[in-house]
Scaffold this motif. Sequence first.
Motif, mmCIF file in Angstrom:
data_model
loop_
_atom_site.group_PDB
_atom_site.id
_atom_site.type_symbol
_atom_site.label_atom_id
_atom_site.label_comp_id
_atom_site.label_asym_id
_atom_site.label_seq_id
_atom_site.Cartn_x
_atom_site.Cartn_y
_atom_site.Cartn_z
ATOM 1 N N THR A 41 0.842 -1.200 0.000
ATOM 2 C CA THR A 41 0.000 0.000 0.000
ATOM 3 C C THR A 41 0.870 1.241 0.000
ATOM 4 O O THR A 41 1.741 1.401 0.852
ATOM 5 N N VAL A 42 0.620 2.095 -0.959
ATOM 6 C CA VAL A 42 1.311 3.377 -1.046
ATOM 7 C C VAL A 42 0.256 4.478 -0.992
ATOM 8 O O VAL A 42 -0.673 4.503 -1.804
ATOM 9 N N TRP A 43 0.403 5.358 -0.013
ATOM 10 C CA TRP A 43 -0.522 6.483 0.137
ATOM 11 C C TRP A 43 0.088 7.714 -0.542
ATOM 12 O O TRP A 43 1.264 8.011 -0.356
ATOM 13 N N LEU A 44 -0.713 8.419 -1.321
ATOM 14 C CA LEU A 44 -0.253 9.594 -2.044
ATOM 15 C C LEU A 44 -1.046 10.815 -1.589
ATOM 16 O O LEU A 44 -2.257 10.743 -1.362
ATOM 17 N N TRP A 45 -0.336 11.935 -1.482
ATOM 18 C CA TRP A 45 -1.006 13.179 -1.082
ATOM 19 C C TRP A 45 -0.294 14.378 -1.698
ATOM 20 O O TRP A 45 0.940 14.444 -1.694
ATOM 21 N N ALA A 46 -1.068 15.297 -2.218
ATOM 22 C CA ALA A 46 -0.520 16.553 -2.739
ATOM 23 C C ALA A 46 -1.162 17.709 -1.999
ATOM 24 O O ALA A 46 -2.388 17.812 -1.940
ATOM 25 N N ASP A 47 -0.340 18.561 -1.403
ATOM 26 C CA ASP A 47 -0.839 19.765 -0.744
ATOM 27 C C ASP A 47 -1.200 20.781 -1.820
ATOM 28 O O ASP A 47 -0.360 21.167 -2.632
ATOM 29 N N LEU A 48 -2.459 21.198 -1.848
ATOM 30 C CA LEU A 48 -2.916 22.148 -2.856
ATOM 31 C C LEU A 48 -3.381 23.444 -2.196
ATOM 32 O O LEU A 48 -4.407 24.016 -2.553
ATOM 33 N N LEU A 86 2.555 8.982 -10.364
ATOM 34 C CA LEU A 86 2.957 7.951 -9.413
ATOM 35 C C LEU A 86 1.860 6.900 -9.261
ATOM 36 O O LEU A 86 2.140 5.700 -9.221
ATOM 37 N N ALA A 87 0.617 7.360 -9.186
ATOM 38 C CA ALA A 87 -0.498 6.416 -9.086
ATOM 39 C C ALA A 87 -0.542 5.506 -10.303
ATOM 40 O O ALA A 87 -0.766 4.292 -10.190
ATOM 41 N N GLU A 88 -0.295 6.065 -11.477
ATOM 42 C CA GLU A 88 -0.321 5.279 -12.716
ATOM 43 C C GLU A 88 0.787 4.230 -12.731
ATOM 44 O O GLU A 88 0.550 3.045 -13.021
ATOM 45 N N VAL A 89 1.994 4.654 -12.401
ATOM 46 C CA VAL A 89 3.139 3.737 -12.434
ATOM 47 C C VAL A 89 2.995 2.637 -11.378
ATOM 48 O O VAL A 89 3.226 1.451 -11.652
ATOM 49 N N LEU A 90 2.612 3.012 -10.176
ATOM 50 C CA LEU A 90 2.497 2.041 -9.096
ATOM 51 C C LEU A 90 1.348 1.067 -9.337
ATOM 52 O O LEU A 90 1.447 -0.119 -9.012
ATOM 53 N N ALA A 91 0.253 1.569 -9.916
ATOM 54 C CA ALA A 91 -0.874 0.686 -10.224
ATOM 55 C C ALA A 91 -0.475 -0.354 -11.254
ATOM 56 O O ALA A 91 -0.894 -1.518 -11.177
ATOM 57 N N ARG A 106 -1.230 -1.307 -4.216
ATOM 58 C CA ARG A 106 -2.497 -0.731 -3.748
ATOM 59 C C ARG A 106 -2.261 0.755 -3.515
ATOM 60 O O ARG A 106 -1.343 1.143 -2.789
ATOM 61 N N ILE A 107 -3.094 1.593 -4.107
ATOM 62 C CA ILE A 107 -2.923 3.044 -4.059
ATOM 63 C C ILE A 107 -4.063 3.664 -3.267
ATOM 64 O O ILE A 107 -5.235 3.363 -3.496
ATOM 65 N N GLY A 108 -3.711 4.554 -2.336
ATOM 66 C CA GLY A 108 -4.720 5.263 -1.565
ATOM 67 C C GLY A 108 -4.336 6.715 -1.398
ATOM 68 O O GLY A 108 -3.189 7.106 -1.617
ATOM 69 N N ALA A 109 -5.299 7.529 -1.017
ATOM 70 C CA ALA A 109 -5.061 8.946 -0.730
ATOM 71 C C ALA A 109 -5.824 9.278 0.543
ATOM 72 O O ALA A 109 -7.058 9.163 0.557
ATOM 73 N N PRO A 110 -5.134 9.653 1.620
ATOM 74 C CA PRO A 110 -5.808 9.886 2.905
ATOM 75 C C PRO A 110 -6.972 10.866 2.787
ATOM 76 O O PRO A 110 -6.809 11.987 2.304
ATOM 77 N N ILE A 124 -6.759 0.927 -3.236
ATOM 78 C CA ILE A 124 -7.304 0.000 -4.225
ATOM 79 C C ILE A 124 -6.154 -0.555 -5.056
ATOM 80 O O ILE A 124 -5.127 0.088 -5.235
ATOM 81 N N ALA A 125 -6.335 -1.761 -5.565
ATOM 82 C CA ALA A 125 -5.389 -2.355 -6.498
ATOM 83 C C ALA A 125 -6.111 -2.484 -7.826
ATOM 84 O O ALA A 125 -6.868 -3.429 -8.055
ATOM 85 N N ALA A 126 -5.941 -1.490 -8.683
ATOM 86 C CA ALA A 126 -6.657 -1.471 -9.954
ATOM 87 C C ALA A 126 -5.841 -0.706 -10.988
ATOM 88 O O ALA A 126 -5.145 0.256 -10.651
#
Length: 301
Positions: free
Chosen positions: A96-103, A129-134, A139-143, A149-151
């Motif tokens: 599981t890799v969680w991704l977050w961007a401060d906007l 990153l989500a594309e490459v890791l998927a 499994r990609i998530g965003a807090p 999800i693994a898709a």
Amino acid sequence: MAPIGQSVERTGGAEILARAKARAALVPDCLVEARRIANTVSAGWHGRRRRGIGENFWQFRPYSPGEDMARIDWRRSARDDLHTYVRDKEWQAAHTVWLWADLSASMMYHSKFGQVSKESRALVLMLALAEVLARSGERIGAPGLMEPIAARNAAERLATALAYAENVSGLPDTSMIRGASEIVLIGDFLDPLDRIMERIAPLARRGLRGTLIMVADPAEADFPYAGRTEFTDPETGEKFTAGRAEVLAEEYRLAYAANRDALGAELRHIGWSLIRHSTDRPASEALVSAHIYLSGQGSAR
């Protein structure tokens, strides 16, 4: 960057809605760019290669006393008079890799020296990153935005979540993250160092392995201003007018570099990594660096 872990309460609802609409309009183009970059840099990548229990061969390495002797490759060892070799297989379990961007508002900054705004670049990096890791089966998530999800369409689903999010600022609430995971945080990280580490250090103590991608506009590091210049804080709206901005240049550059280096040192202390990225450089550079760290091939710096 907005106050860490807090919403920007001083920002009115109308302004938050306007920014959300602007971000929603930006996301589709960022997704297209993210996929283009992912296709460019992922050639030759075959998952995140780690020692593990998979079926694919990874590497030979010298045998260490105490290891299971059944793992020794006697054919390879016979070719070496000095060492006995073990055959490692590739780690294949989904991670599981969680991704977050401060906007936050400060991420909207875009000088004539940068290719795009910091916000746009952060979105592209997050989605790429989500594309490459998927594609690697992770499994990609965003807090607070998307459960892991693994898709194969994880990047598209993350883009949809971002488009409908009302306020994506500061560092996220990570209380929902359980177990050993990895997290990638993307932002400008211009808050005071103690406030940043106040939120990040506990994550490391919980076992999260983290990477920060520090996105900066070239003007923020170089301070190319001269003459009478008015500066406005995008978070507070406070203004400062310099009669001769060039007089401040050297002191500013030293302070900026010191803060950036101090953040890197603090992250190294807790075993995390810092990637510095300027918006006048290709996004692919930061994507490659992030993939190296996530693959366990890079060291914190």
